[in-house]
Design an enzyme around this catalytic site. Structure first.
Site, PDB file in Angstrom:
ATOM      1  N   ARG A   1      36.984  24.092  35.273  1.00  0.00           N
ATOM      2  CA  ARG A   1      37.615  24.913  34.230  1.00  0.00           C
ATOM      3  C   ARG A   1      37.099  24.489  32.849  1.00  0.00           C
ATOM      4  O   ARG A   1      36.844  23.299  32.610  1.00  0.00           O
ATOM      5  CB  ARG A   1      39.120  24.664  34.317  1.00  0.00           C
ATOM      6  CG  ARG A   1      39.994  25.425  33.348  1.00  0.00           C
ATOM      7  CD  ARG A   1      40.261  26.793  33.810  1.00  0.00           C
ATOM      8  NE  ARG A   1      41.385  27.430  33.133  1.00  0.00           N
ATOM      9  CZ  ARG A   1      41.507  28.744  33.034  1.00  0.00           C
ATOM     10  NH1 ARG A   1      40.595  29.555  33.542  1.00  0.00           N
ATOM     11  NH2 ARG A   1      42.556  29.272  32.444  1.00  0.00           N
TER      12      ARG A   1
ATOM     13  N   THR B   1      37.859  38.328  36.030  1.00  0.00           N
ATOM     14  CA  THR B   1      37.483  37.086  36.685  1.00  0.00           C
ATOM     15  C   THR B   1      36.762  37.576  37.924  1.00  0.00           C
ATOM     16  O   THR B   1      36.696  38.779  38.162  1.00  0.00           O
ATOM     17  CB  THR B   1      38.790  36.306  37.014  1.00  0.00           C
ATOM     18  OG1 THR B   1      39.394  35.903  35.788  1.00  0.00           O
ATOM     19  CG2 THR B   1      38.592  35.103  37.893  1.00  0.00           C
TER      20      THR B   1
ATOM     21  N   THR C   1      35.213  32.522  36.065  1.00  0.00           N
ATOM     22  CA  THR C   1      35.642  33.506  35.075  1.00  0.00           C
ATOM     23  C   THR C   1      35.034  33.256  33.708  1.00  0.00           C
ATOM     24  O   THR C   1      34.658  32.126  33.380  1.00  0.00           O
ATOM     25  CB  THR C   1      37.191  33.469  34.955  1.00  0.00           C
ATOM     26  OG1 THR C   1      37.633  34.526  34.118  1.00  0.00           O
ATOM     27  CG2 THR C   1      37.698  32.150  34.401  1.00  0.00           C
TER      28      THR C   1
ATOM     29  N   GLU D   1      38.083  31.706  27.134  1.00  0.00           N
ATOM     30  CA  GLU D   1      39.166  31.070  27.912  1.00  0.00           C
ATOM     31  C   GLU D   1      40.251  30.475  27.033  1.00  0.00           C
ATOM     32  O   GLU D   1      41.363  30.209  27.501  1.00  0.00           O
ATOM     33  CB  GLU D   1      38.567  29.977  28.812  1.00  0.00           C
ATOM     34  CG  GLU D   1      39.211  29.873  30.172  1.00  0.00           C
ATOM     35  CD  GLU D   1      38.895  31.069  31.033  1.00  0.00           C
ATOM     36  OE1 GLU D   1      39.836  31.774  31.439  1.00  0.00           O
ATOM     37  OE2 GLU D   1      37.705  31.322  31.303  1.00  0.00           O
TER      38      GLU D   1
ATOM     39  N   ASP E   1      43.685  31.772  27.268  1.00  0.00           N
ATOM     40  CA  ASP E   1      44.586  31.428  28.375  1.00  0.00           C
ATOM     41  C   ASP E   1      45.609  30.364  27.964  1.00  0.00           C
ATOM     42  O   ASP E   1      46.565  30.099  28.694  1.00  0.00           O
ATOM     43  CB  ASP E   1      43.803  30.950  29.605  1.00  0.00           C
ATOM     44  CG  ASP E   1      43.529  32.095  30.571  1.00  0.00           C
ATOM     45  OD1 ASP E   1      44.032  33.207  30.336  1.00  0.00           O
ATOM     46  OD2 ASP E   1      42.815  31.873  31.569  1.00  0.00           O
TER      47      ASP E   1
ATOM     48  N   GLY F   1      42.259  38.920  38.465  1.00  0.00           N
ATOM     49  CA  GLY F   1      43.483  39.658  38.140  1.00  0.00           C
ATOM     50  C   GLY F   1      44.450  38.935  37.225  1.00  0.00           C
ATOM     51  O   GLY F   1      45.599  39.370  37.096  1.00  0.00           O
ATOM     52  N   GLY F   2      44.033  37.811  36.597  1.00  0.00           N
ATOM     53  CA  GLY F   2      44.954  37.105  35.713  1.00  0.00           C
ATOM     54  C   GLY F   2      46.243  36.780  36.449  1.00  0.00           C
ATOM     55  O   GLY F   2      46.226  36.257  37.568  1.00  0.00           O
TER      56      GLY F   2
HETATM   57  N1  GLY Z   1      41.297  33.600  33.077  1.00  0.00           N
HETATM   58  C1  GLY Z   1      42.064  33.939  34.197  1.00  0.00           C
HETATM   59  C2  GLY Z   1      42.686  32.763  34.867  1.00  0.00           C
HETATM   60  O1  GLY Z   1      42.196  31.657  34.689  1.00  0.00           O
HETATM   61  O2  GLY Z   1      43.651  32.914  35.579  1.00  0.00           O
END
Ligand code: GLY
Length: 557
Positions: free
Chosen positions: A94, A366, A384, A405, A408, A458-459
């Site tokens: 990440r 994503t 993503t 990102e 988020d 899909g977030g």
């Molecule tokens: N950017 C979408 C996730 O990490 O859930």
């Protein structure tokens, strides 16, 4: 949901490679379910060359960075769940907040969030993790050389690929990218449906990474180009050479839950996905008496599932963030007694009043792919750029897009974001912290053998979508491809008593009326998921690509 959402086209008919019927013959090399045909072809090439699931996953990830630029990436991050030689692994690559990031960085003088600042332009980008993540996976498990695994991607970048209509539509759906804050159009403005699109700068970057390894991205010429991009133009990005040099992949213990005779191997924090998926599966099982005789996707089914989802999202907003920064009570959140108690609070007749908490900030774009090999190994990868095409910033001379990102994170904990939801303090911005995710790359095993590999973009819809497909397959005994084609719905605590539907399967008037009687309003979420999954029945892999997307399921012989 933001207006800039993805519309999908069924590209499969054009390329003639729809989810292939599975033959009963023994598995020769493996199988893949990829969000586009080029990702599948990359995996097939590497599996046929003797590579394993990890090699194929690396090849597909690099290929999608070329041919699926809305989410496939070098400049983003992700998670991979692996099952190799009978053991489960989870790789967290990440993005991290740059060291100069701060909790106030997207707020104006009055403390209000500045529209789009965390979404578009260099300031939206976290420190990318993809190249280092793939390199560590390759170094630990790969059978083929790094350069061999990267070869298909280099080919697609240098010689080009045929642009599908869905990709051009994706670009049209993101007018923010052409706002002048980003240089997106300079690289991607020339894409035309049906035409070959070549990316010479990206091909050169991939060739350098193939030759020099991941250090090329984090301290080589590619890093120099990225640094130049951080200072080019009006908006300055925060990523420094020190941030790149300090970036670390984290090998975490995967979250493993027992469910109906299967081991569900899935994503731990900083994803909320694994905890949420485990809560959904367990509470539905706990509430089995309420589901008795309730038809799949009937109004009562949707009400009961929404009641479960509401409780999951309340926990998510309150407790979840980067475990290296905040204490996440993961064990307590999936404790069977706790979940049985929560399931016991479901009101079978009407929506429970929502608590004053809501989900974190996420964008839907994503991508996910699933791979298995002939040795019984599996890789489930979701990665993503966050929003479609990320921050819209292309590193000039290097040809790859940077993520957004940072959005988020909770840009302002406790305050509603542009979609009317709030995030918790656990997910506040801090230097070097990872933003909370919902990505849920998941593998199910039974008696030590892989039974299912699954995931989706899909977030905040990610884990509710994976949950619905698992319920369809294991509770309703649907074949995987039928389960993928079923309508899916979503509820997330706030907006209050709202059930979201996809453009792929809008709610009928009869359904809308029936839900209204139960106290719900319905809304088009403007976005379709894209599940890529493989079910394994004995020796036979059954790959399936979501009919909502341009994906391909392929058995490799
Ligand atoms: N950017 C979408 C996730 O990490 O859930």
């Amino acid at each position: 949901m933001p207006p800039s959402i993805r519309r999908t086209f069924c590209f499969l008919a054009l390329i003639g490679l729809a989810a292939m019927p599975v033959q009963a013959a023994p598995l020769a090399a493996g199988a893949v379910a990829s969000p586009d045909r080029y990702g599948a072809l990359a995996a097939a090439e590497v599996l046929r060359a003797g590579g394993n699931a990890a090699d194929a996953a690396v090849a597909t990830a690099f290929a999608l960075a070329v041919t699926y630029p809305e989410a496939g990436n070098l400049g983003g991050g992700g998670f991979m769940t692996l099952y190799m030689n009978g053991k489960a692994y989870f790789v967290d690559y990440r993005e991290t907040a740059p060291a100069a990031a701060s909790a106030q960085m997207y707020l104006d003088a009055k403390g209000a969030p500045i529209t789009d600042l965390s979404l578009t332009g260099p300031l939206a980008a976290g420190v990318p993790g993809t190249v280092k993540g793939l390199a560590e996976i390759h170094a630990r498990f790969g059978k083929l050389s790094w350069a061999r695994d990267m070869a298909p991607a280099i080919h697609f970048a240098r010689d080009g690929f045929v642009v599908p209509p869905a990709l051009v539509q994706e670009r049209a759906d993101e007018p923010r990218l052409s706002s002048g804050v980003a240089n997106f159009d300079r690289y991607f403005g020339v894409m035309r449906t049906g035409a070959v699109f070549r990316q010479p700068d990206l091909a050169a970057t991939l060739r350098r990474i193939a030759k020099n390894g991941p250090a090329e991205f984090y301290s080589g010429k590619t890093a120099d180009l990225l640094m130049a991009q951080m200072t080019r133009g009006g908006a300055r990005g925060l990523i420094t050479t020190a941030d790149l040099a300090a970036y670390k992949v984290v090998w975490r213990e995967p979250l493993i839950a027992d469910w109906r005779g299967y081991q569900v191997i899935t994503a731990p924090p900083p994803s909320s996905g694994g905890i949420a998926l485990t809560q959904l599966l367990t509470m539905k099982q706990d509430a089995a008496p309420l589901f008795k005789g309730v038809a799949l996707n009937s109004p009562q089914y949707m009400h009961l599932v929404s009641e479960i989802e509401k409780r999951v999202f309340a926990d998510r907003a309150e407790y979840l963030g980067d475990p290296d920064f905040v204490k996440v009570p993961a064990v307590a959140l999936i404790d069977p007694a706790y979940l049985a108690r929560r399931a016991g609070q479901i009101d079978p007749a009407k929506p429970s009043p929502p608590a004053a908490v809501a989900p974190g900030l996420e964008k839907p774009q994503t991508t996910h792919f699933s791979v298995v090999d002939k040795w019984g190994n599996a890789a489930s990868n979701t990665y993503t750029l966050n929003g479609s095409f990320g921050a819209g910033v292309v590193v000039e001379g290097a040809g790859f897009l940077l993520n957004d990102e940072m959005d988020d994170f909770s840009v302002k904990p406790g305050a509603p974001n542009q979609f009317g939801v709030v995030g918790g303090a656990a997910n506040a911005i801090a230097p070097n912290k990872r933003p909370l995710s919902s990505m849920s790359p998941t593998i199910l095993t039974k008696d030590g053998a892989v039974a299912m590999v699954i995931g989706t973009p899909g977030g905040s819809r990610i884990f509710t979508s994976v949950f619905q497909v698992l319920a369809d397959v294991y509770d309703f005994h649907l074949p995987l491809s039928t389960a993928l084609a079923k309508p899916r719905f979503h509820h997330q605590l706030l907006p209050e008593n709202t059930i979201f539907f996809e453009p792929y399967a809008p709610a009928s008037k009869v359904l809308v009326d029936a839900l209204r009687v139960r106290g719900y309003r319905t809304e088009d979420q403007g976005y379709n998921g894209d599940i890529e999954a493989i079910e394994i029945d004995g020796q036979t892999p059954v790959p399936a690509a979501d009919p909502r997307g341009r994906g391909v399921g392929m058995v490799v012989r």
